[in-house]
Design a protein around this motif. Structure first.
Motif, PDB file in Angstrom:
ATOM      1  N   TYR A  68       0.861  -1.178   0.000  1.00 28.96           N
ATOM      2  CA  TYR A  68       0.000   0.000   0.000  1.00 28.96           C
ATOM      3  C   TYR A  68       0.898   1.227   0.000  1.00 28.96           C
ATOM      4  N   LYS A  69       0.816   2.043  -1.054  1.00 29.20           N
ATOM      5  CA  LYS A  69       1.700   3.211  -1.132  1.00 29.20           C
ATOM      6  C   LYS A  69       0.973   4.409  -1.723  1.00 29.20           C
ATOM      7  N   GLU A  70       1.482   5.590  -1.375  1.00 29.12           N
ATOM      8  CA  GLU A  70       0.879   6.820  -1.868  1.00 29.12           C
ATOM      9  C   GLU A  70       1.199   7.005  -3.346  1.00 29.12           C
ATOM     10  N   GLU A  71       0.211   7.437  -4.103  1.00 33.64           N
ATOM     11  CA  GLU A  71       0.427   7.709  -5.519  1.00 33.64           C
ATOM     12  C   GLU A  71       1.269   8.965  -5.662  1.00 33.64           C
ATOM     13  N   GLU A  72       2.301   8.892  -6.455  1.00 36.09           N
ATOM     14  CA  GLU A  72       3.203  10.025  -6.614  1.00 36.09           C
ATOM     15  C   GLU A  72       2.532  11.143  -7.404  1.00 36.09           C
ATOM     16  N   LYS A  73       2.708  12.376  -6.908  1.00 35.17           N
ATOM     17  CA  LYS A  73       2.143  13.542  -7.569  1.00 35.17           C
ATOM     18  C   LYS A  73       3.207  14.629  -7.644  1.00 35.17           C
ATOM     19  N   LEU A  74       3.085  15.487  -8.657  1.00 39.46           N
ATOM     20  CA  LEU A  74       3.995  16.622  -8.775  1.00 39.46           C
ATOM     21  C   LEU A  74       3.604  17.690  -7.773  1.00 39.46           C
ATOM     22  N   ASP A  75       4.601  18.265  -7.065  1.00 39.03           N
ATOM     23  CA  ASP A  75       4.325  19.355  -6.136  1.00 39.03           C
ATOM     24  C   ASP A  75       3.941  20.612  -6.894  1.00 39.03           C
ATOM     25  N   ALA A  76       3.089  21.427  -6.249  1.00 32.34           N
ATOM     26  CA  ALA A  76       2.704  22.702  -6.849  1.00 32.34           C
ATOM     27  C   ALA A  76       3.929  23.610  -6.929  1.00 32.34           C
ATOM     28  N   PRO A  77       4.052  24.438  -7.989  1.00 29.66           N
ATOM     29  CA  PRO A  77       5.210  25.333  -8.130  1.00 29.66           C
ATOM     30  C   PRO A  77       5.377  26.225  -6.907  1.00 29.66           C
ATOM     31  N   GLY A  78       6.599  26.266  -6.397  1.00 38.95           N
ATOM     32  CA  GLY A  78       6.888  27.145  -5.271  1.00 38.95           C
ATOM     33  C   GLY A  78       6.501  26.605  -3.918  1.00 38.95           C
ATOM     34  N   GLY A  79       5.865  25.393  -3.848  1.00 38.97           N
ATOM     35  CA  GLY A  79       5.399  24.908  -2.548  1.00 38.97           C
ATOM     36  C   GLY A  79       6.217  23.788  -1.986  1.00 38.97           C
ATOM     37  N   GLY A  80       7.204  23.279  -2.761  1.00 39.70           N
ATOM     38  CA  GLY A  80       7.916  22.083  -2.341  1.00 39.70           C
ATOM     39  C   GLY A  80       8.796  22.260  -1.126  1.00 39.70           C
ATOM     40  N   GLY A  81       9.316  23.479  -0.885  1.00 41.68           N
ATOM     41  CA  GLY A  81      10.274  23.618   0.196  1.00 41.68           C
ATOM     42  C   GLY A  81       9.723  24.233   1.461  1.00 41.68           C
ATOM     43  N   SER A  82       8.425  24.465   1.556  1.00 40.68           N
ATOM     44  CA  SER A  82       7.876  25.100   2.745  1.00 40.68           C
ATOM     45  C   SER A  82       8.009  24.194   3.961  1.00 40.68           C
ATOM     46  N   PRO A  83       8.222  24.765   5.154  1.00 39.83           N
ATOM     47  CA  PRO A  83       8.343  23.954   6.370  1.00 39.83           C
ATOM     48  C   PRO A  83       7.116  23.083   6.613  1.00 39.83           C
ATOM     49  N   TRP A  84       5.915  23.616   6.270  1.00 37.06           N
ATOM     50  CA  TRP A  84       4.695  22.829   6.461  1.00 37.06           C
ATOM     51  C   TRP A  84       4.740  21.562   5.622  1.00 37.06           C
ATOM     52  N   ARG A  85       5.146  21.694   4.365  1.00 34.80           N
ATOM     53  CA  ARG A  85       5.167  20.527   3.474  1.00 34.80           C
ATOM     54  C   ARG A  85       6.241  19.522   3.914  1.00 34.80           C
TER      55      ARG A  85
END
Length: 265
Positions: free
Chosen positions: A75-92
């Motif tokens: 059971y694994k999460e389906e890979e998705k592209l991160d939204a532009p500019g959101g990949g490095g936020s501390p929340w993410r």
């Protein structure tokens, strides 16, 4: 009478799925809500809470893929592209580290393995399959093309005070009991389900656990291309209890840092 019908249905479906190479793939949509009432220990405005809740919403709505046969599943999460500019936020980064990695279940060996990355470190969580004392009822409902039966259970889980909320060591160790509601189908007679859930006489198509709902949206049985179900083997091997302690410690550190900055990113 109802038990006799259930037995007859299970027997007929079991015969049709008894071939050695039976496989399947199920897609699940998972949604989790967060109680924001005590978020930040009363030090964050309602407007700020709404902003944080909206940002976290997309991180708590995920798609998973369950590949299974009669004995094993992944059971694994389906890979998705991160939204532009959101990949490095501390929340993410924080939410990504708390997301479960691929989970492998072996019904015959009663084994659960999870390939998990946590803040840059790779772990292999190795444990026995959790025992779930399901109570099977006669209530039914249709999910897609499948007739499903209801089963319920209780589960003890950590009662975390939540990210951004004041806590102490004793609070971190508290637990609570939650209700589980599963809907399974005898039309696919395997003891599998999403995540760590299993143990019913048919595939679990819907699972409700506390604030999380997992619903199957698509099933492919015996796909043309053979599925490879492989147990993970990389990472530092730890038990589930040991890994939970690591997460609790790191989460407490992140929470303290969050409070010291007044809830700012």
């Amino acid at each position: 009478m109802k038990k006799g019908i259930l037995s007859l249905l299970f027997f007929s479906f079991f015969i049709s799925f008894s071939q050695k190479d039976f496989q399947g793939v199920a897609y699940y949509e998972s949604k989790t809500t967060i109680d924001m009432s005590n978020f930040g220990g009363g030090q964050i405005s309602e407007e700020r809470k709404k902003e944080i809740a909206q940002r976290m919403k997309s991180m708590l709505e995920k798609t998973y893929i369950l590949s299974f046969n009669q004995i094993e599943s992944v059971y694994k999460e389906e890979e998705k592209l991160d939204a532009p500019g959101g990949g490095g936020s501390p929340w993410r980064v924080m939410m990504g580290s708390l997301s479960s990695g691929p989970q492998y279940k072996n019904i015959r060996e009663q084994k659960l393995l999870q390939d998990q990355e946590f803040f840059g470190k790779q772990f292999l969580i190795s444990d026995s399959l959790p025992k779930i004392n399901w109570i099977m009822g006669s209530e039914t409902k249709q999910i897609g093309n499948y007739m499903c039966f209801k089963a319920t259970a209780k589960k003890t889980v950590p009662d975390s005070p939540g990210f951004g909320r004041p806590s102490n060591d004793e609070e971190e160790k508290k637990t609570k009991e939650i209700d589980l509601v599963a809907w399974y189908t005898l039309q696919i007679p395997v003891n599998q389900g999403p995540g760590e859930y299993w143990g019913l006489p048919g595939l679990i198509l819907e699972l409700n656990a506390d604030r999380t709902t997992i619903l199957c949206s698509k099933i492919i049985l015996n796909p043309t291309e053979k599925i490879e179900i492989k147990a993970p083997s990389k990472g530092k091997e730890v038990t589930k209890a040991a890994y939970d302690e690591i997460v609790i410690k790191k989460t407490a550190e992140m929470r303290a840092d969050f409070r010291s900055r007044g809830g700012r990113r």
